[in-house]
Design a protein around this motif. Structure first.
Motif, PDB file in Angstrom:
ATOM      1  N   ARG A  42      -6.609  -4.790  -2.002  1.00 27.47           N
ATOM      2  CA  ARG A  42      -5.813  -3.456  -2.277  1.00 27.47           C
ATOM      3  C   ARG A  42      -4.887  -3.935  -2.918  1.00 27.47           C
ATOM      4  N   ALA A  43      -4.057  -5.753  -2.504  1.00 29.84           N
ATOM      5  CA  ALA A  43      -3.474  -7.092  -3.201  1.00 29.84           C
ATOM      6  C   ALA A  43      -3.535  -6.474  -4.778  1.00 29.84           C
ATOM      7  N   ARG A  44      -4.653  -6.668  -4.983  1.00 26.61           N
ATOM      8  CA  ARG A  44      -4.803  -7.223  -5.997  1.00 26.61           C
ATOM      9  C   ARG A  44      -4.124  -5.589  -7.309  1.00 26.61           C
ATOM     10  N   GLU A  45      -5.767  -4.808  -6.929  1.00 26.78           N
ATOM     11  CA  GLU A  45      -6.247  -3.454  -7.565  1.00 26.78           C
ATOM     12  C   GLU A  45      -6.146  -2.319  -6.600  1.00 26.78           C
ATOM     13  N   PRO A  46      -4.640  -1.433  -6.457  1.00 21.71           N
ATOM     14  CA  PRO A  46      -4.628  -0.662  -5.473  1.00 21.71           C
ATOM     15  C   PRO A  46      -5.591   0.493  -5.511  1.00 21.71           C
ATOM     16  N   VAL A  47      -5.639   0.652  -7.174  1.00 18.91           N
ATOM     17  CA  VAL A  47      -6.694   2.040  -6.964  1.00 18.91           C
ATOM     18  C   VAL A  47      -8.220   1.652  -6.549  1.00 18.91           C
ATOM     19  N   ALA A  48      -8.929  -0.074  -6.557  1.00 21.01           N
ATOM     20  CA  ALA A  48      -9.941  -0.437  -6.461  1.00 21.01           C
ATOM     21  C   ALA A  48     -10.204  -0.099  -4.856  1.00 21.01           C
ATOM     22  N   ALA A  49      -8.890  -0.474  -4.033  1.00 15.76           N
ATOM     23  CA  ALA A  49      -9.584  -0.909  -3.201  1.00 15.76           C
ATOM     24  C   ALA A  49      -9.599   0.575  -2.403  1.00 15.76           C
ATOM     25  N   ARG A  50      -9.092   1.780  -2.569  1.00 17.69           N
ATOM     26  CA  ARG A  50      -8.831   3.351  -2.312  1.00 17.69           C
ATOM     27  C   ARG A  50     -10.240   3.320  -2.477  1.00 17.69           C
ATOM     28  N   GLU A  51     -10.746   3.778  -3.324  1.00 16.45           N
ATOM     29  CA  GLU A  51     -11.858   4.120  -4.029  1.00 16.45           C
ATOM     30  C   GLU A  51     -12.865   3.404  -3.245  1.00 16.45           C
ATOM     31  N   LEU A  52     -12.861   1.604  -3.440  1.00 15.30           N
ATOM     32  CA  LEU A  52     -13.928   1.550  -2.050  1.00 15.30           C
ATOM     33  C   LEU A  52     -14.417   2.541  -1.235  1.00 15.30           C
ATOM     34  N   ASP A  96      -4.590   2.254   7.324  1.00 13.86           N
ATOM     35  CA  ASP A  96      -2.997   1.585   7.408  1.00 13.86           C
ATOM     36  C   ASP A  96      -3.127   0.510   6.367  1.00 13.86           C
ATOM     37  N   SER A  97      -3.522   0.211   5.080  1.00 15.76           N
ATOM     38  CA  SER A  97      -3.869  -1.087   4.322  1.00 15.76           C
ATOM     39  C   SER A  97      -3.389  -0.764   3.243  1.00 15.76           C
ATOM     40  N   LEU A  98      -3.331   0.701   3.342  1.00 16.84           N
ATOM     41  CA  LEU A  98      -2.907   1.535   1.924  1.00 16.84           C
ATOM     42  C   LEU A  98      -1.398   1.172   1.928  1.00 16.84           C
ATOM     43  N   ARG A  99      -0.986   0.855   3.218  1.00 13.17           N
ATOM     44  CA  ARG A  99       0.565   0.586   2.948  1.00 13.17           C
ATOM     45  C   ARG A  99       0.939  -0.491   1.966  1.00 13.17           C
ATOM     46  N   THR A 100       0.125  -1.870   1.289  1.00 17.61           N
ATOM     47  CA  THR A 100       0.409  -2.738  -0.213  1.00 17.61           C
ATOM     48  C   THR A 100       0.472  -1.369  -0.593  1.00 17.61           C
ATOM     49  N   GLY A 101       1.180  -1.799  -1.562  1.00 21.34           N
ATOM     50  CA  GLY A 101       0.635  -0.903  -3.325  1.00 21.34           C
ATOM     51  C   GLY A 101       0.984   0.683  -3.066  1.00 21.34           C
ATOM     52  N   LEU A 102       1.578   1.164  -2.383  1.00 16.73           N
ATOM     53  CA  LEU A 102       1.201   2.196  -1.713  1.00 16.73           C
ATOM     54  C   LEU A 102       2.184   3.086  -2.990  1.00 16.73           C
ATOM     55  N   GLY A 103       1.231   4.236  -3.923  1.00 16.55           N
ATOM     56  CA  GLY A 103       1.916   4.843  -4.594  1.00 16.55           C
ATOM     57  C   GLY A 103       1.421   6.315  -4.948  1.00 16.55           C
ATOM     58  N   ALA A 104       2.117   7.324  -5.978  1.00 18.23           N
ATOM     59  CA  ALA A 104       1.757   8.095  -5.891  1.00 18.23           C
ATOM     60  C   ALA A 104       0.314   8.467  -6.223  1.00 18.23           C
ATOM     61  N   ASP A 105      -0.526   7.891  -6.883  1.00 25.88           N
ATOM     62  CA  ASP A 105      -1.569   8.293  -7.294  1.00 25.88           C
ATOM     63  C   ASP A 105      -1.873   8.748  -5.485  1.00 25.88           C
ATOM     64  N   ASP A 106      -2.171   7.717  -4.142  1.00 25.32           N
ATOM     65  CA  ASP A 106      -2.707   7.484  -3.078  1.00 25.32           C
ATOM     66  C   ASP A 106      -2.423   8.699  -2.757  1.00 25.32           C
ATOM     67  N   LEU A 164       2.724   9.336   3.420  1.00 24.14           N
ATOM     68  CA  LEU A 164       2.723  10.672   2.447  1.00 24.14           C
ATOM     69  C   LEU A 164       4.390  10.255   2.645  1.00 24.14           C
ATOM     70  N   SER A 165       5.186  10.223   3.718  1.00 28.11           N
ATOM     71  CA  SER A 165       6.744  10.984   4.333  1.00 28.11           C
ATOM     72  C   SER A 165       7.526   9.533   3.254  1.00 28.11           C
ATOM     73  N   ALA A 166       6.849   8.463   2.777  1.00 35.64           N
ATOM     74  CA  ALA A 166       7.165   7.366   2.053  1.00 35.64           C
ATOM     75  C   ALA A 166       6.902   7.734   0.729  1.00 35.64           C
ATOM     76  N   LEU A 167       6.526   8.261   0.143  1.00 34.65           N
ATOM     77  CA  LEU A 167       6.394   9.013  -1.292  1.00 34.65           C
ATOM     78  C   LEU A 167       7.441   9.567  -1.659  1.00 34.65           C
ATOM     79  N   PRO A 168       8.493   9.539  -1.639  1.00 32.86           N
ATOM     80  CA  PRO A 168       9.783  10.371  -2.423  1.00 32.86           C
ATOM     81  C   PRO A 168       9.301  11.823  -2.737  1.00 32.86           C
ATOM     82  N   GLY A 169       8.081  11.732  -3.687  1.00 35.29           N
ATOM     83  CA  GLY A 169       7.298  12.981  -4.753  1.00 35.29           C
ATOM     84  C   GLY A 169       6.388  13.329  -3.488  1.00 35.29           C
ATOM     85  N   SER A 170       5.701  12.913  -2.791  1.00 33.15           N
ATOM     86  CA  SER A 170       4.642  13.525  -2.379  1.00 33.15           C
ATOM     87  C   SER A 170       4.496  15.216  -2.155  1.00 33.15           C
ATOM     88  N   ALA A 171       3.419  16.190  -1.980  1.00 33.59           N
ATOM     89  CA  ALA A 171       3.807  17.640  -2.029  1.00 33.59           C
ATOM     90  C   ALA A 171       3.981  17.063  -0.538  1.00 33.59           C
TER      91      ALA A 171
END
Lengths: 451, 536
Positions: free
Chosen positions: B207-217, B235-245, B268-275
């Motif tokens: 996750r620290a290196r490649e957020p997307v790869a971690a989520r996909e795994l 909880d590990s998604l907290r690192t590098g949390l982004g809109a694509d999560d 999600l609430s920490a992503l102001p652009g989320s639904a």
């Protein structure tokens, strides 16, 4: 001798501390904060003023030039010796030039140094004249020795009687009899002026509560006391070397009469054991040229560190003379030709097989020997059930660690240092197992004390 | 050691038996009972004892431990290694106690030492690992830094000593090396077959290196994970949390586990652009309005009347803790989860400062401001944090206001370090030290120059006022650890014992001098420590 230009290491300084609390307190004072007017002289004195809780700072001065060991004076009320201020000042000095610049000593320091130098001079003059006077009354000394021998003979005879009584009625009864019986007998041996016998008898008292197999251990120790008694009672018929060994095991004083051996001595280990009255410090030395091993003993009253302090990993060029007795390793430190300095020298070692054989051979000269000092090459600390052993890296042999070594924090330092790889270990090897005292990791790196 | 066998195998056993029972009852073999029997037994036993000892042979080697993994970090400089040994020797309970005197508290300097050593990437000296592990065992706050410094050999050691088992739990993966980023097969294998701790470590590392790869795994096995594990992984998604999560988290909002749902909602609430943030914005917005019918604008609050299933699905906890009204409980959660960006639009185009300054009707001010504080911290919104903090010199900043000191400390942590230090310095200059402790705790170490000056000035003022230094021992202790060592020179003048003032507490001057001496000594020590570790 002057130690000018040779700065001590912090370890060397901390080894002077009489106890752990002083070591800690001293190391906190090793920062420049509380010190003022600190300085040092080329002749080997260090002084400084240390701010304490009172309004007047403490005056601390140390003479490090004395070959017999550093001397201290401090105006603080501490009864520790050296006190934390002396340790802190030495640490400050060990830390580098800046905090303790060279310069003229202030009056209060100069007076003490001058007084010391004068006393030393007087002593030297008196000593040269007095060496003849010391043996001035050979007749009196002989009579005193005879009287003491008579008392020891009476003590040994009485002890023989007690051992015979014990074996007649059986060791099984000793478990119930408890400690008191042995304490009383030990006191009788003190009266008989045979402190060696007294110490052995006192240890008998602890065996019945020492866990499984105690009858075997009790029989062994009783038999060895019997052997010592018999050795004393027939000392005239013993060869000289063995006779000296018996006398020293009984506890008769001896002096280091052996020829002075000059060598570069590597400090293999230094450790203290203490009882209520006395701290005993053992320092193992290895002669890098002669290959000899020597044991220096020094003593301090309770609460005071023995004066001699030689931290592990240092090397000193000095003369050492052996005490009498075949196979005895005890020696006295004579003249030192250069102050102790760190060294990368590592002593050569042996296999576990050779170490066990060395102990066996040493028993020929001294059957009362519990252990011999040995250096093991390329051994790996390995857990063995509840216990630990040192296993040859190549081969199937191993030496189990003694119970006391297993319960010490040094064991874990050794295991951590090894990390499963071979290490070189100095320690004491005997019938109870192996007690590691110092270790060296493979490759570079300094000696790591384990005791 | 193994005893070698005697020529007469039972001779020794016979002697022991006779000795145990007594020669009167059982004379040793070949000896008549009588007065000579004990002596004969002792003679024979002496011979046997020496013979047995002389014949000792080594034992068979046990299974040797697997070698510890190699530590490739550079070794610690010798002076730093000695310093560490000294810091570790200063353990609580090793003498001392009572009044602190002028000597530094070495154990308190250990965290800083470890942080510096870790930042410099040094390897720990192996022989100090036991002391390091013992220190970390006693102080959980030390563990992360101590274990990072101790490295893989410490976990190797911990497997051999149950006292240090915590090191296996605390170190993700128990010290096993993680597969390299390119080793997709290795990653796959460890993810599917590894122990839980190893999997957490793997996921965090990727996750620290490649957020997307971690989520996909994580997505590959998500449906089959146990609830507690899902929670940790999420909880590990907290690192590098982004809109694509967001799609993944949205899906987790329908999770069977309530804790997983709550965590997903929080993320999600920490992503102001989320639904989810948009849904919460609508809900929160419905509760807050500006009332223009008064003389001046006032915020009015109408808390929700129910917690519907939609709210619950979005992470609102329906049941209020005891002692709290349900409606205000729901309201707080809505405002906390709503993006702060919606409020200017909702409240008449005002800036955060203007919004915070508006009066709030019917005692809702504390509730509303507290929720905004939580939102600012969660969304790391420095603009709102600044508005909610207010001016440091404002009277309510030091006393009870809408925002507590604890909340202020959290708000400060969203600001840049320089701004944080300046705010706290100004706070101390106005309000003194007694309230500043919590705020000092979130400032970056070493303290920036203005902050350090403010603290020292305030201590000096406290001394001149004649109070005892131990009333400030907390701040003094912090100053020892956090003040820039370069300040030591400026403090020299404070080390002398001052003349006692008329209204000063008896002896206070001496104690202050002592406290300042300790401060200076400690600062010097810290400077020495840093130098030994190669920090210029």
């Amino acid at each position: 001798m002057t130690q000018q230009g040779v700065r001590w290491t912090a370890d060397q300084v901390l080894a002077l501390a009489p106890d752990a609390a002083s070591r800690k307190a001293g190391s906190k004072l090793g920062a420049a904060g509380p010190w003022s007017e600190a300085g040092s002289s080329d002749e080997g004195t260090v002084w400084g003023l240390c701010k304490g809780s009172g309004s007047k700072p403490y005056q601390t001065v140390i003479d490090i030039a004395d070959a017999a060991g550093p001397a201290y004076k401090c105006s603080c009320p501490s009864r520790k010796f050296p006190c934390k201020h002396a340790l802190g000042l030495l640490l400050l000095w060990a830390g580098g030039e800046g905090a303790v610049p060279p310069g003229p000593a202030p009056d209060w320091a100069e007076q003490w140094i001058e007084g010391r130098r004068q006393r030393a001079q007087e002593k030297r003059t008196a000593g040269a004249a007095g060496s003849a006077a010391g043996s001035g009354d050979p007749e009196g000394a002989r009579r005193r020795a005879e009287r003491r021998a008579v008392r020891i003979t009476a003590g040994a005879t009485e002890l023989e009687q007690r051992l015979a009584d014990l074996l007649r009625s059986g060791l099984a009864g000793a478990e119930q009899a408890g400690y008191g019986m042995w304490e009383e007998t030990a006191a009788r041996m003190v009266d008989a002026q045979a402190p060696g016998l007294a110490a052995r008898v006192r240890e008998l008292g602890a065996i019945p509560s020492s866990g499984p197999g105690w009858p075997v251990r009790l029989l062994e120790e009783c038999a060895l006391i019997h052997l010592l008694d018999q050795g004393w009672l027939r000392r005239e018929r013993l060869p000289d070397g063995l006779g000296s060994t018996v006398r020293s095991r009984i506890g008769l004083p001896a002096s280091a009469e052996g020829p002075a051996i000059r060598d570069r001595w590597l400090v293999l280990a230094q450790y203290d054991t203490a009882d209520a009255r006395l701290t005993t410090r053992r320092i193992w030395l290895h002669g890098t040229d002669s290959g000899r091993t020597a044991l220096l003993l020094s003593y301090g009253a309770a609460g005071r560190a023995p004066e001699l302090a030689l931290p592990v990993g240092l090397e000193l060029e000095a003369e050492v003379s052996a005490y009498p007795g075949t196979g005895q390793l005890r020696a006295a430190l004579g003249e030192q030709f250069a102050p102790p300095a760190p060294t990368a020298t590592r002593p050569p070692g042996v296999t576990t097989e050779q170490a066990a054989a060395r102990y066996g051979e040493a028993l020929r000269d001294d059957p009362w020997l519990d252990s011999v000092p040995v250096i093991l090459d390329r051994v790996i600390p390995a857990p063995d059930g509840d216990s630990w052993q040192l296993a040859d890296a190549e081969g199937d042999s191993a030496l189990p660690l003694t119970a006391s070594a297993r319960s010490r924090p040094g064991l874990w330092r050794l295991v951590a240092l090894s990390g499963g790889a071979p290490v070189k270990v100095f320690g004491e090897c005997g019938h109870r197992g192996f007690t590691p005292l110092t270790a060296w990791a493979e490759g570079a790196g300094e000696a790591v004390p384990l005791c | 050691m193994n005893k070698i066998s005697a020529p007469v195998p039972d001779a020794w056993e016979e002697l022991v038996t006779s000795a145990l029972l007594g020669t009167a009852r059982r004379p040793p073999p070949g000896v008549a009972p009588g007065s000579e029997a004990p002596v004969a037994l002792l003679d024979a036993a002496a011979v046997e004892t020496v013979r047995r000892r002389a014949g000792l042979r080594p034992a068979r080697a046990a299974q040797r431990p697997q070698p510890a993994p190699e530590d490739t970090r550079p070794p610690l400089p010798a002076a730093a290694a000695r310093r560490l040994a000294m810091l570790l020797a200063d353990r609580p309970g090793t003498g001392g106690g009572g009044r602190r005197g002028t000597a530094p508290d070495l154990m308190e300097l250990l965290p800083q030492w470890l942080a510096t050593a870790n930042a410099r990437g040094y390897a720990a000296p192996p022989q100090l690992l036991p002391a390091l592990l013992d220190a970390a065992r006693g102080r959980t706050d030390l563990r992360p830094a101590a274990l990072a410094f101790a490295g893989s050999r410490a976990t190797w050691l911990a497997r051999l000593n149950p006292d240090w088992r915590f090191a296996l739990r605390a170190t993700p993966g128990g010290g096993t090396d993680l597969p390299s980023p390119q080793d997709t097969a290795g990653i796959r294998l460890l993810w599917e077959e590894g122990l839980f701790a190893e999997r957490v470590a793997l996921l965090s590392a990727i996750r620290a290196r490649e957020p997307v790869a971690a989520r996909e795994l994580l997505a590959t096995t998500w449906a089959t994970e146990r609830a507690e594990d899902r929670l940790m992984f999420l909880d590990s998604l907290r690192t590098g949390l982004g809109a694509d999560d967001e799609p993944f988290l949205e899906q987790a909002l329908t999770d069977r586990s309530r804790n997983v749902r709550a965590t997903a909602a929080e993320l999600l609430s920490a992503l102001p652009g989320s639904a989810l943030a948009a849904r919460m914005a609508v809900r929160a917005g419905a509760c807050v309005a500006v009332d223009h019918t008064q003389d001046r604008p006032v915020i009015v609050v109408e808390a929700p009347h129910e917690c519907d299933s939609g709210m619950e699905r979005d992470g609102v906890v329906a049941k209020a803790p005891s002692g709290r009204g349900e409606r205000s409980w729901w309201f707080g959660q809505l405002v906390e989860a709503a993006p702060l960006g919606v409020w200017p639009g909702r409240l008449g185009g005002r800036t955060p400062e203007e919004i915070v300054a508006l009066p709030v009707a019917d005692d809702w001010r504390n509730e509303l401001h507290a929720a905004w504080c939580r939102a600012a911290v969660r969304q790391r919104d420095a603009g709102w944090a600044r508005a909610l903090l207010g001016r440091p010199a404002a009277p309510e900043a030091g006393g009870p206001g809408a925002v507590s000191l604890a909340e202020r400390a959290r708000l400060l942590s969203t600001l840049g370090s320089a701004e944080r230090a300046e705010w706290v310095a100004a706070f101390i200059a106005t309000h003194g030290l007694s309230e500043a402790f919590q705020l000092l705790g979130v400032c970056e170490v070493p303290w920036a120059a203005p902050l350090g000056r403010a603290v020292v000035d305030a201590l000096n003022i406290a001394r001149d006022a004649g109070s005892y230094p131990w009333s400030f021992s907390g701040v003094m202790g912090l100053a020892e650890r956090c003040l820039d060592p370069a300040e030591a020179g400026r403090l020299e003048g404070l080390m002398a014992v001052p003349d006692e003032g008329e209204d000063a507490s008896p002896g206070a001057g001496g104690y202050w001098a002592e406290a300042f001496q300790r401060l200076v000594t400690t600062l010097r020590l810290r400077a020495a420590m840093a130098e030994e570790l190669g920090v210029a």
